[in-house]
Enzyme design. Sequence first.
Site, short mmCIF file in Angstrom:
data_model
loop_
_atom_site.label_atom_id
_atom_site.label_comp_id
_atom_site.label_asym_id
_atom_site.label_seq_id
_atom_site.Cartn_x
_atom_site.Cartn_y
_atom_site.Cartn_z
N VAL A 48 0.83 -1.21 0.00
CA VAL A 48 0.00 0.00 0.00
C VAL A 48 0.86 1.25 0.00
O VAL A 48 0.53 2.26 -0.65
CB VAL A 48 -0.96 0.00 1.21
CG1 VAL A 48 -1.73 1.32 1.30
CG2 VAL A 48 -1.93 -1.17 1.12
N CYS A 49 1.97 1.20 0.71
CA CYS A 49 2.87 2.36 0.81
C CYS A 49 3.39 2.78 -0.56
O CYS A 49 3.43 3.97 -0.89
CB CYS A 49 4.04 2.04 1.74
SG CYS A 49 3.56 1.49 3.39
#
Length: 201
Positions: free
Chosen positions: A88-89
């Site tokens: 997600v980062c």
Amino acid sequence: MASTLLKRTSFSAMKSVVGGFQIGAQSRAYAAAAVGTDLVSAAPNVSLQKARTWDEGVSSNFATTPLKDIFKGKKVVIFGLPGAFTGVCSVQHVPSYKNQIDKFKAKGVDSVICVAVNDPYVMNGWATKLEAKEAIEFYGDFDGSFHKSLELDKDLSGALLGHRSQRWSAYVVDGKVKTLNVEEVPSDFKVSGGDVILGQI
């Protein structure tokens, strides 16, 4: 509009997903930091490490950057995330700021900062891979002291990450928090993205 989506809840056992791993952990969706907190005072004697190559680290004698140099007299948007090179980062969180950097500058933001519990060399490699160094300043919190001071740390050992950061964002003016958004679990990407905080400035 300056507001806070910081959700204060008690510790509760729940499952979360980080980078594709499902983990059982004690989840905390609150922090010692809050709207009005002076980050420099809340994390005394803490400094961050600007992303750099190893050779740059050696030539600088492994210099670090005091929080007052980052925040005092400036309008700063800062976001924290569990780790460099994670799902997600990389795919959502950083791009949500990188792709809207002109909108942040138009609102008078002096700098947009990404911080994670990683060393500055990993942060540099990641920022380079994401082609985001021109838009965002990347800092490492190599020992987690910044996040621990603000109670924004989280044990993600279940995902083989160890002690890391929660996923969060803040708008900080002259060191004081004007808006703070903390995701309920690190796998969430609901309140800490660039779109949300743009609407809060």
